[in-house]
Structure formats: C-alpha cells, structure tokens
Design a protein around this motif. Sequence first.
Motif, PDB file in Angstrom:
ATOM      1  N   PHE A   1      44.722  48.666  78.403  1.00  0.00           N
ATOM      2  CA  PHE A   1      43.924  49.298  79.447  1.00  0.00           C
ATOM      3  C   PHE A   1      44.636  50.482  80.081  1.00  0.00           C
ATOM      4  O   PHE A   1      44.030  51.535  80.298  1.00  0.00           O
ATOM      5  N   LEU A   2      45.914  50.357  80.409  1.00  0.00           N
ATOM      6  CA  LEU A   2      46.631  51.444  81.079  1.00  0.00           C
ATOM      7  C   LEU A   2      46.687  52.700  80.214  1.00  0.00           C
ATOM      8  O   LEU A   2      46.550  53.816  80.722  1.00  0.00           O
ATOM      9  N   ASP A   3      46.878  52.520  78.898  1.00  0.00           N
ATOM     10  CA  ASP A   3      46.855  53.687  78.000  1.00  0.00           C
ATOM     11  C   ASP A   3      45.481  54.347  78.010  1.00  0.00           C
ATOM     12  O   ASP A   3      45.364  55.573  78.089  1.00  0.00           O
ATOM     13  N   TRP A   4      44.435  53.528  77.922  1.00  0.00           N
ATOM     14  CA  TRP A   4      43.066  54.054  77.939  1.00  0.00           C
ATOM     15  C   TRP A   4      42.805  54.770  79.269  1.00  0.00           C
ATOM     16  O   TRP A   4      42.276  55.888  79.285  1.00  0.00           O
ATOM     17  N   ARG A   5      43.189  54.145  80.385  1.00  0.00           N
ATOM     18  CA  ARG A   5      42.963  54.750  81.701  1.00  0.00           C
ATOM     19  C   ARG A   5      43.671  56.110  81.791  1.00  0.00           C
ATOM     20  O   ARG A   5      43.083  57.079  82.270  1.00  0.00           O
ATOM     21  N   ASN A   6      44.892  56.185  81.320  1.00  0.00           N
ATOM     22  CA  ASN A   6      45.615  57.459  81.357  1.00  0.00           C
ATOM     23  C   ASN A   6      44.923  58.522  80.509  1.00  0.00           C
ATOM     24  O   ASN A   6      44.837  59.687  80.903  1.00  0.00           O
ATOM     25  N   ARG A   7      44.406  58.125  79.344  1.00  0.00           N
ATOM     26  CA  ARG A   7      43.665  59.073  78.504  1.00  0.00           C
ATOM     27  C   ARG A   7      42.388  59.546  79.206  1.00  0.00           C
ATOM     28  O   ARG A   7      42.016  60.716  79.128  1.00  0.00           O
ATOM     29  N   MET A   8      41.717  58.639  79.904  1.00  0.00           N
ATOM     30  CA  MET A   8      40.484  59.010  80.599  1.00  0.00           C
ATOM     31  C   MET A   8      40.786  59.920  81.788  1.00  0.00           C
ATOM     32  O   MET A   8      40.024  60.852  82.067  1.00  0.00           O
TER      33      MET A   8
ATOM     34  N   ALA B   1      39.588  50.841  90.459  1.00  0.00           N
ATOM     35  CA  ALA B   1      38.835  49.595  90.269  1.00  0.00           C
ATOM     36  C   ALA B   1      37.576  49.863  89.448  1.00  0.00           C
ATOM     37  O   ALA B   1      37.217  49.077  88.559  1.00  0.00           O
ATOM     38  N   TRP B   2      36.897  50.974  89.722  1.00  0.00           N
ATOM     39  CA  TRP B   2      35.701  51.328  88.948  1.00  0.00           C
ATOM     40  C   TRP B   2      36.059  51.560  87.481  1.00  0.00           C
ATOM     41  O   TRP B   2      35.346  51.112  86.586  1.00  0.00           O
ATOM     42  N   MET B   3      37.170  52.232  87.238  1.00  0.00           N
ATOM     43  CA  MET B   3      37.602  52.454  85.854  1.00  0.00           C
ATOM     44  C   MET B   3      37.853  51.127  85.147  1.00  0.00           C
ATOM     45  O   MET B   3      37.509  50.966  83.977  1.00  0.00           O
ATOM     46  N   SER B   4      38.415  50.178  85.854  1.00  0.00           N
ATOM     47  CA  SER B   4      38.644  48.850  85.283  1.00  0.00           C
ATOM     48  C   SER B   4      37.314  48.182  84.930  1.00  0.00           C
ATOM     49  O   SER B   4      37.171  47.573  83.865  1.00  0.00           O
ATOM     50  N   GLU B   5      36.333  48.310  85.816  1.00  0.00           N
ATOM     51  CA  GLU B   5      35.002  47.750  85.556  1.00  0.00           C
ATOM     52  C   GLU B   5      34.359  48.410  84.337  1.00  0.00           C
ATOM     53  O   GLU B   5      33.730  47.732  83.522  1.00  0.00           O
ATOM     54  N   VAL B   6      34.500  49.733  84.219  1.00  0.00           N
ATOM     55  CA  VAL B   6      33.957  50.456  83.065  1.00  0.00           C
ATOM     56  C   VAL B   6      34.591  49.928  81.786  1.00  0.00           C
ATOM     57  O   VAL B   6      33.904  49.657  80.800  1.00  0.00           O
ATOM     58  N   HIS B   7      35.899  49.780  81.808  1.00  0.00           N
ATOM     59  CA  HIS B   7      36.616  49.286  80.632  1.00  0.00           C
ATOM     60  C   HIS B   7      36.174  47.866  80.292  1.00  0.00           C
ATOM     61  O   HIS B   7      35.957  47.536  79.120  1.00  0.00           O
ATOM     62  N   ASP B   8      36.025  47.019  81.316  1.00  0.00           N
ATOM     63  CA  ASP B   8      35.585  45.635  81.077  1.00  0.00           C
ATOM     64  C   ASP B   8      34.192  45.596  80.465  1.00  0.00           C
ATOM     65  O   ASP B   8      33.914  44.790  79.586  1.00  0.00           O
ATOM     66  N   GLU B   9      33.313  46.503  80.929  1.00  0.00           N
ATOM     67  CA  GLU B   9      31.926  46.490  80.459  1.00  0.00           C
ATOM     68  C   GLU B   9      31.743  47.168  79.103  1.00  0.00           C
ATOM     69  O   GLU B   9      31.014  46.673  78.249  1.00  0.00           O
ATOM     70  N   PHE B  10      32.389  48.305  78.903  1.00  0.00           N
ATOM     71  CA  PHE B  10      32.136  49.111  77.707  1.00  0.00           C
ATOM     72  C   PHE B  10      33.291  49.158  76.720  1.00  0.00           C
ATOM     73  O   PHE B  10      33.145  49.703  75.626  1.00  0.00           O
ATOM     74  N   GLY B  11      34.453  48.668  77.124  1.00  0.00           N
ATOM     75  CA  GLY B  11      35.625  48.759  76.250  1.00  0.00           C
ATOM     76  C   GLY B  11      36.199  50.158  76.271  1.00  0.00           C
ATOM     77  O   GLY B  11      36.013  50.916  77.221  1.00  0.00           O
ATOM     78  N   GLU B  12      36.861  50.513  75.201  1.00  0.00           N
ATOM     79  CA  GLU B  12      37.542  51.809  75.134  1.00  0.00           C
ATOM     80  C   GLU B  12      36.592  52.907  74.667  1.00  0.00           C
ATOM     81  O   GLU B  12      36.659  53.367  73.525  1.00  0.00           O
TER      82      GLU B  12
ATOM     83  N   SER C   1      34.883  56.692  74.560  1.00  0.00           N
ATOM     84  CA  SER C   1      35.507  58.003  74.339  1.00  0.00           C
ATOM     85  C   SER C   1      35.604  58.776  75.646  1.00  0.00           C
ATOM     86  O   SER C   1      34.924  58.479  76.633  1.00  0.00           O
ATOM     87  N   GLY C   2      36.418  59.824  75.607  1.00  0.00           N
ATOM     88  CA  GLY C   2      36.558  60.698  76.762  1.00  0.00           C
ATOM     89  C   GLY C   2      35.249  61.339  77.160  1.00  0.00           C
ATOM     90  O   GLY C   2      34.933  61.449  78.346  1.00  0.00           O
TER      91      GLY C   2
END
Length: 175
Positions: free
Chosen positions: A4-11, A28-39, A41-42
Amino acid sequence: MSNFLDWRNRMLQAVWRQGEPISEEVLAWMSEVHDEFGEISGDEFCELWTTRTFSMARSAFEVIQKSVFDETGKRVAGEEFCYVDYSRNLESGPVGVVRFKSAEVSTPDWAEVLGVVAEGVQEFVMDYYVTVWPACSRHSFGLHVDYFDETAVWKCNGGPEGGHVVRALDPSIRL
C-alpha cells in the motif's frame, strides 16, 4: 505486487503531491480507495481525486452559502455570483482545480476546499453587498480563514494575544 505505501507514494506522484504534507483525511481516503479498488492506475486515481475535490467544492459552497444567509439574510447565488470555477486542463496538471476568485484548490481535503470556498464567498459578499462577513462579535473586525488542527476556522486578528479562533467554518464542527 507492491504494498500500500508504495502504491500511495506513486499516486501522490501522479497528482503532483509527492513530498507535500498530506492531511490525515486525505491519507485515510486513499486507504479506502486502495481497499475498495486495489492498485488502480495513476490516471484512474487522478480521476477519483478530481471528482472528490469538485464534489467537496459543491458541498462546501452549500455550507458557506447557508452560513451567509443565516447570519446576514443575504443570498449568494444567481448570475451575480460567478466566482466558482471547476476546471480540468491536462496541460496544466493531472487533476482538476476549483477556483474562487484568486484562490484555488486541487486536493480532496475538506478543510482546504472549505477554506478556499469561504474566502471566495467572503470576497463576493464584501464586493457585491458592501458587507463585512463574518465579523468578530468581540472586536468588530472582519474574520479571516485559517486552519487549526486540520479544521478550517474563522480567525479574528484582534485582541492582545494577536488573534483568536472564533469558530469553525463548518457550523457542524465544534472546537
């Protein structure tokens, strides 16, 4: 597959926010997005970021418009009010921008969006109605948008302490 942290940094790079302080709300919203949609794209993330920012701007306008009416009886709508501008120009950045007069915001952070909207509406009320809104009841000074603990607030610059927070911009938030 990255974490998740790698994905968040890329986003955050995708929205041009790498290295900038990001509010806990947005993280927190970014975490929710990742939980719902996964990784995702930018490009997909930038679309969600922009959609959320524009939606927040519309909600913020409703909150501030109601405050103006409740406190002054004056309306902030119609042809006279033309300061809000939601735009997306991929040449100037990957996400959309909300502009109110000279202030702009392009992050889905409620406090920042609310602050920009409040400043634009405040400027409209002053220009159109020749009315200072809002004002400090203790010092009779016009209030200014500021931020306190990730909350958009109205601040008075009067008093011996060099200023004080009067209240949150969003009436539903108690300080």
